[in-house]
Design a protein around this motif. Structure first.
Motif, PDB file in Angstrom:
ATOM      1  N   ARG A  96      -7.960  36.465  22.579  1.00 46.45           N
ATOM      2  CA  ARG A  96      -8.008  37.919  22.817  1.00 46.45           C
ATOM      3  C   ARG A  96      -6.730  38.418  23.489  1.00 46.45           C
ATOM      4  NH1 ARG A  96     -12.285  41.486  23.391  1.00 46.45           N
ATOM      5  NH2 ARG A  96     -13.803  39.794  23.522  1.00 46.45           N
ATOM      6  N   ALA A  97      -6.342  37.807  24.604  1.00 42.17           N
ATOM      7  CA  ALA A  97      -5.197  38.303  25.374  1.00 42.17           C
ATOM      8  C   ALA A  97      -3.904  38.201  24.577  1.00 42.17           C
ATOM      9  CB  ALA A  97      -5.077  37.530  26.688  1.00 42.17           C
ATOM     10  N   THR A  98      -3.731  37.112  23.832  1.00 44.80           N
ATOM     11  CA  THR A  98      -2.503  36.934  23.069  1.00 44.80           C
ATOM     12  C   THR A  98      -2.385  37.958  21.953  1.00 44.80           C
ATOM     13  OG1 THR A  98      -2.589  34.561  23.563  1.00 44.80           O
ATOM     14  CG2 THR A  98      -1.123  35.261  21.787  1.00 44.80           C
ATOM     15  N   VAL A  99      -3.495  38.223  21.248  1.00 46.32           N
ATOM     16  CA  VAL A  99      -3.466  39.207  20.163  1.00 46.32           C
ATOM     17  C   VAL A  99      -3.151  40.593  20.726  1.00 46.32           C
ATOM     18  CG1 VAL A  99      -4.839  40.318  18.370  1.00 46.32           C
ATOM     19  CG2 VAL A  99      -5.042  37.860  18.731  1.00 46.32           C
ATOM     20  N   ALA A 100      -3.769  40.952  21.844  1.00 46.90           N
ATOM     21  CA  ALA A 100      -3.497  42.257  22.460  1.00 46.90           C
ATOM     22  C   ALA A 100      -2.043  42.358  22.903  1.00 46.90           C
ATOM     23  CB  ALA A 100      -4.436  42.484  23.639  1.00 46.90           C
ATOM     24  N   ALA A 101      -1.508  41.271  23.472  1.00 42.55           N
ATOM     25  CA  ALA A 101      -0.106  41.278  23.927  1.00 42.55           C
ATOM     26  C   ALA A 101       0.849  41.494  22.758  1.00 42.55           C
ATOM     27  CB  ALA A 101       0.213  39.972  24.647  1.00 42.55           C
ATOM     28  N   ARG A 102       0.529  40.937  21.604  1.00 39.46           N
ATOM     29  CA  ARG A 102       1.403  41.126  20.444  1.00 39.46           C
ATOM     30  C   ARG A 102       1.414  42.590  19.996  1.00 39.46           C
ATOM     31  NH1 ARG A 102       0.622  35.746  16.557  1.00 39.46           N
ATOM     32  NH2 ARG A 102       1.372  34.238  18.096  1.00 39.46           N
ATOM     33  N   HIS A 103       0.265  43.249  20.040  1.00 45.95           N
ATOM     34  CA  HIS A 103       0.230  44.677  19.705  1.00 45.95           C
ATOM     35  C   HIS A 103       1.051  45.491  20.705  1.00 45.95           C
ATOM     36  CE1 HIS A 103      -2.529  45.037  16.298  1.00 45.95           C
ATOM     37  NE2 HIS A 103      -3.251  44.062  16.825  1.00 45.95           N
ATOM     38  N   VAL A 104       0.971  45.128  21.986  1.00 42.14           N
ATOM     39  CA  VAL A 104       1.748  45.837  23.005  1.00 42.14           C
ATOM     40  C   VAL A 104       3.238  45.671  22.755  1.00 42.14           C
ATOM     41  CG1 VAL A 104       2.314  45.914  25.460  1.00 42.14           C
ATOM     42  CG2 VAL A 104      -0.061  45.745  24.755  1.00 42.14           C
ATOM     43  N   HIS A 105       3.652  44.455  22.448  1.00 43.59           N
ATOM     44  CA  HIS A 105       5.076  44.209  22.203  1.00 43.59           C
ATOM     45  C   HIS A 105       5.564  44.989  20.979  1.00 43.59           C
ATOM     46  CE1 HIS A 105       4.724  40.128  24.471  1.00 43.59           C
ATOM     47  NE2 HIS A 105       4.776  41.177  25.279  1.00 43.59           N
ATOM     48  N   ARG A 106       4.763  45.030  19.933  1.00 45.09           N
ATOM     49  CA  ARG A 106       5.157  45.805  18.759  1.00 45.09           C
ATOM     50  C   ARG A 106       5.245  47.295  19.102  1.00 45.09           C
ATOM     51  NH1 ARG A 106       1.882  42.065  15.605  1.00 45.09           N
ATOM     52  NH2 ARG A 106       0.076  43.459  15.753  1.00 45.09           N
ATOM     53  N   GLY A 107       4.281  47.781  19.885  1.00 44.49           N
ATOM     54  CA  GLY A 107       4.306  49.189  20.275  1.00 44.49           C
ATOM     55  C   GLY A 107       5.523  49.543  21.116  1.00 44.49           C
ATOM     56  N   GLU A 108       5.904  48.665  22.044  1.00 45.49           N
ATOM     57  CA  GLU A 108       7.069  48.937  22.878  1.00 45.49           C
ATOM     58  C   GLU A 108       8.353  48.911  22.057  1.00 45.49           C
ATOM     59  OE1 GLU A 108       6.653  46.012  25.890  1.00 45.49           O
ATOM     60  OE2 GLU A 108       5.395  47.288  27.171  1.00 45.49           O
ATOM     61  N   THR A 114      12.559  52.854  19.484  1.00 39.64           N
ATOM     62  CA  THR A 114      13.185  53.496  18.324  1.00 39.64           C
ATOM     63  C   THR A 114      12.608  54.889  18.059  1.00 39.64           C
ATOM     64  OG1 THR A 114      11.607  52.379  16.842  1.00 39.64           O
ATOM     65  CG2 THR A 114      13.710  51.269  17.261  1.00 39.64           C
ATOM     66  N   ASN A 115      11.966  55.470  19.103  1.00 42.04           N
ATOM     67  CA  ASN A 115      11.421  56.843  19.035  1.00 42.04           C
ATOM     68  C   ASN A 115      10.308  56.993  17.997  1.00 42.04           C
ATOM     69  OD1 ASN A 115      13.179  57.807  21.048  1.00 42.04           O
ATOM     70  ND2 ASN A 115      14.816  58.083  19.537  1.00 42.04           N
ATOM     71  N   ARG A 116       9.605  55.927  17.668  1.00 44.98           N
ATOM     72  CA  ARG A 116       8.438  56.003  16.778  1.00 44.98           C
ATOM     73  C   ARG A 116       7.197  56.079  17.667  1.00 44.98           C
ATOM     74  NH1 ARG A 116       9.502  50.709  13.489  1.00 44.98           N
ATOM     75  NH2 ARG A 116       7.490  51.237  12.518  1.00 44.98           N
ATOM     76  N   LEU A 138       1.784  54.502  19.825  1.00 52.23           N
ATOM     77  CA  LEU A 138       0.462  54.802  20.385  1.00 52.23           C
ATOM     78  C   LEU A 138      -0.645  54.090  19.615  1.00 52.23           C
ATOM     79  CD1 LEU A 138       0.517  58.600  21.336  1.00 52.23           C
ATOM     80  CD2 LEU A 138       0.091  56.662  22.854  1.00 52.23           C
ATOM     81  N   VAL A 139      -0.517  54.001  18.302  1.00 52.81           N
ATOM     82  CA  VAL A 139      -1.518  53.293  17.505  1.00 52.81           C
ATOM     83  C   VAL A 139      -1.593  51.829  17.935  1.00 52.81           C
ATOM     84  CG1 VAL A 139      -2.106  52.503  15.186  1.00 52.81           C
ATOM     85  CG2 VAL A 139      -1.344  54.854  15.535  1.00 52.81           C
ATOM     86  N   GLN A 145      -0.819  51.423  30.806  1.00 47.23           N
ATOM     87  CA  GLN A 145       0.389  51.969  31.408  1.00 47.23           C
ATOM     88  C   GLN A 145       1.286  52.616  30.360  1.00 47.23           C
ATOM     89  OE1 GLN A 145       2.184  48.717  33.499  1.00 47.23           O
ATOM     90  NE2 GLN A 145       0.731  48.778  35.191  1.00 47.23           N
ATOM     91  N   ASP A 146       1.456  51.943  29.235  1.00 50.09           N
ATOM     92  CA  ASP A 146       2.314  52.484  28.191  1.00 50.09           C
ATOM     93  C   ASP A 146       1.734  53.768  27.600  1.00 50.09           C
ATOM     94  OD1 ASP A 146       4.266  50.534  28.397  1.00 50.09           O
ATOM     95  OD2 ASP A 146       3.232  49.163  27.055  1.00 50.09           O
ATOM     96  N   ILE A 147       0.411  53.822  27.447  1.00 54.69           N
ATOM     97  CA  ILE A 147      -0.218  55.044  26.931  1.00 54.69           C
ATOM     98  C   ILE A 147      -0.022  56.203  27.906  1.00 54.69           C
ATOM     99  CG2 ILE A 147      -2.441  56.100  26.381  1.00 54.69           C
ATOM    100  CD1 ILE A 147      -3.313  53.395  25.240  1.00 54.69           C
ATOM    101  N   GLU A 148      -0.259  55.949  29.192  1.00 56.61           N
ATOM    102  CA  GLU A 148      -0.076  57.002  30.189  1.00 56.61           C
ATOM    103  C   GLU A 148       1.368  57.475  30.248  1.00 56.61           C
ATOM    104  OE1 GLU A 148      -2.332  58.592  31.858  1.00 56.61           O
ATOM    105  OE2 GLU A 148      -3.923  57.417  30.898  1.00 56.61           O
ATOM    106  N   LYS A 149       2.295  56.546  30.079  1.00 63.22           N
ATOM    107  CA  LYS A 149       3.713  56.898  30.091  1.00 63.22           C
ATOM    108  C   LYS A 149       4.051  57.839  28.933  1.00 63.22           C
ATOM    109  CE  LYS A 149       8.291  54.794  29.725  1.00 63.22           C
ATOM    110  NZ  LYS A 149       9.020  53.507  29.542  1.00 63.22           N
ATOM    111  N   ILE A 150       3.563  57.497  27.734  1.00 59.70           N
ATOM    112  CA  ILE A 150       3.841  58.343  26.570  1.00 59.70           C
ATOM    113  C   ILE A 150       3.169  59.702  26.720  1.00 59.70           C
ATOM    114  CG2 ILE A 150       3.406  58.585  24.105  1.00 59.70           C
ATOM    115  CD1 ILE A 150       3.885  55.650  23.754  1.00 59.70           C
TER     116      ILE A 150
END
Length: 570
Positions: free
Chosen positions: A73-85, A90-92, A97-98, A115-120
């Motif tokens: 679970r944690a590893t899969v979620a971390a990969r989504h976070v890294h892709r989102g960051e 690149t301003n996407r 957010l997705v 944290q990243d969602i609140e920042k955006i």
């Protein structure tokens, strides 16, 4: 009777249908679990997570499916976070957010995604409402004390002033231009100064005049200032004081509160501050400018501590290869006499028998390969020690003493303590601003391999492999510690002396035994930052706090105003 029999058959068929459905569901969950394991093996963790989730949905009580699901679970979620960051850089923003929301859907406890969602969201709100500000507190509310007095906002329109005059007259001139009243302290001694100001704001003109005339001013009402000589006695007598309570939202232990309080005391030596540990709060008494500076410092210091999840793989590979080849002829002869004849009569008697030792033929090859794998995960807060122990506790004698049970007898009492045997992990992480992780790590793998009797007490023999290291890794970087190898070679020969050692005949008259034992220990460590250091955007900027005598906060200037200033005392 026929009706009763029919009902019985219907009940039996219904029961068999339920059993069949349960068996089908169990087989379906097992297939999904196997598919998840295959996907995890090929590093397709997204598919593995979905398969484990579906398997758990069909068999919620199976602990294997729960463990497998939480493992990825944690590893899969971390990969989504890294892709989102990466998309955010690149301003996407929408695609980022997705990814962040997908990470939260997989792991609701992932604080980094929050944290990243609140920042955006904060950045989007700032773009939508660039000029929005919170309404100030109602200073005329009779149910609570009023805040410190502040002047009404002075005009930002630049002025030009060229004068040589008494400082009190200059104060009054600037006051009339600003539309405020000016009161002069009776003890203030005015001095003649020359000002040459071009395109400055009214607040800047008042500050410059105070520096030139060795004076200061304070707001008495929202449209009145009071001017006095700038010395310690007058500032102590006239300076406004304020009190504010700051509640800290990220204090988890006493040392966190102490660190912030120590910083404030060193930066604001003239202010009074008191910590309230039970409320995680600090009460500060000081000038309004000191309160503003304290608020800025607390905002930059009271941040959530980062956290890291460390996957630790402990792999021990033990290989034992044993070869036993040869022929062992009889090596003993026994004579047994069954009569009572004398030694002189033995040669002429038939009442004795002979027996030869047994011969043996050995042709044996044993090759065993043992793998012991431990895969614990350990989550820790920045700077806090985390400990994981997997195994058992074994008693070990540490001493003994004698107690008298009566006047003529005594008893020996043995003292024991317990030691941890198994996998023991001690970890203290330091998470840096760029998400690198420094780990002070101690990993120990131990087991009981036998006993040794000392003074009548059977003591356990403990085998131990231990690694102590301090390493710095990137988020998701793999560190492997290998090469802790033990190799032993044992060779033994049993058989007829001489013939058993002859190169061409040794396998006919002896047994040759060769044993090779290899034991290797491998540690693999993978850190995953699950909560990053949330630094306030303005925490690193410089702040003008006035002179060494007192704290005076200067508001940000109007970016549209161009000013050049020159002034000299006369």
């Amino acid at each position: 009777m026929h009706t009763r029999s029919r009902s019985l058959w219907i009940a039996i068929l219904f029961f068999m249908a339920i059993v069949h459905c349960r068996i089908a569901l169990a087989e379906s969950a097992k297939k999904l679990y196997k598919a998840g394991e295959a996907a995890e093996t090929r590093d397709d963790l997204e598919t593995a997570f979905q398969d484990y989730l579906a398997a758990l949905g069909k068999a919620p009580a199976d602990i294997r499916y729960k463990v497998a699901l939480e493992r990825v679970r944690a590893t899969v979620a971390a990969r989504h976070v890294h892709r989102g960051e990466a998309m955010e850089k690149t301003n996407r923003t929408k695609e980022a957010l997705v990814e962040f929301f997908q990470a939260l859907d997989i792991d609701p406890g992932n604080a980094l995604a929050e944290q990243d969602i609140e920042k955006i969201k904060a950045e989007m709100d700032k773009k939508d409402k660039p000029g929005s500000e919170e309404d100030p507190p109602n200073a005329y509310d009779l149910d609570r004390p009023a805040p410190p007095v502040h002047l009404d906002s002075l005009s930002k329109e630049p002025i030009t002033l060229h004068m040589t005059e008494q400082s009190s007259t200059l104060y009054e001139t600037i006051g009339r231009a600003a539309g405020i009243n000016v009161l002069i302290d009776p003890d203030y001694v005015s001095k003649r100064v020359t000002v040459d100001l071009k395109m400055v704001t009214l607040s800047e003109a008042l500050r410059i005049l105070g520096d030139l005339s060795n004076s200061f001013w304070k707001a008495s009402t929202h449209d009145t200032i009071y001017v006095a000589t700038d010395n310690r006695a007058k500032r102590t007598q006239l300076q406004q004081m304020a009190v504010e309570t700051f509640y800290l939202s990220n204090v988890s232990q006493q040392s966190d509160l102490n660190d912030i309080q120590t910083t404030l005391r060193n930066v604001l030596p003239n202010a009074k501050m008191f910590a309230v540990p039970s409320q995680s709060a600090i009460v500060i008494r000081g000038t309004p400018d000191e309160i503003v500076l304290a608020k800025s410092l607390i905002t930059s210091l009271d941040v959530s501590k980062p956290e890291v999840l460390v996957d630790i793989y402990v792999m021990e590979v033990s290989r034992d290869k044993l070869r036993n080849i040869g022929i062992s002829p009889p090596t003993s002869l026994a004579v047994t006499v069954s009569s009572s004849a004398t030694l002189n009569q033995i040669g002429r008697s038939s009442s004795y028998s002979y027996s030869l030792g047994q011969a043996a033929v050995d042709l044996l090859l044993t090759d065993s390969d043992t793998r012991i794998i431990q895969n614990p995960s350990l989550r820790a807060v920045d700077g806090q020690k985390a400990t994981l122990k997997i195994g058992e506790r074994i008693p070990v004698a540490t001493g003994s003493y004698t107690t008298a049970t009566s006047s003529t007898s005594s008893a020996v009492q043995t003292q024991f303590q317990y030691i941890d045997v198994g996998v023991n992990v001690d970890m203290t992480p330091t998470i840096h601003e760029n998400r690198d992780v420094t780990l002070k790590l101690s990993v120990e793998v131990s087991s009981e391999t036998g006993t040794d009797t000392i003074d009548g007490v059977a003591e356990p023999v403990i085998s131990q492999e231990k690694s102590d290291q301090v390493i710095r890794l990137k988020d998701g970087e793999v560190s492997i510690l290998a090469g802790l190898v033990k190799r032993s070679i044992t060779k033994s020969v049993s058989g007829t002396p001489g013939l058993g050692e002859t190169p061409g005949l040794k396998y006919l008259f002896s047994t040759q035994q060769n044993e090779v034992l290899n034991d290797e220990l491998v540690f693999m460590i993978i850190p995953h930052v699950v909560r990053a250091m949330n630094v306030n955007a303005g925490a690193g900027r410089e702040i003008d706090i006035g002179t060494g005598e007192s704290v005076r906060i200067r508001p940000l200037p109007d970016p549209t105003a161009n000013s050049t200033t020159s002034a000299k005392p006369q």
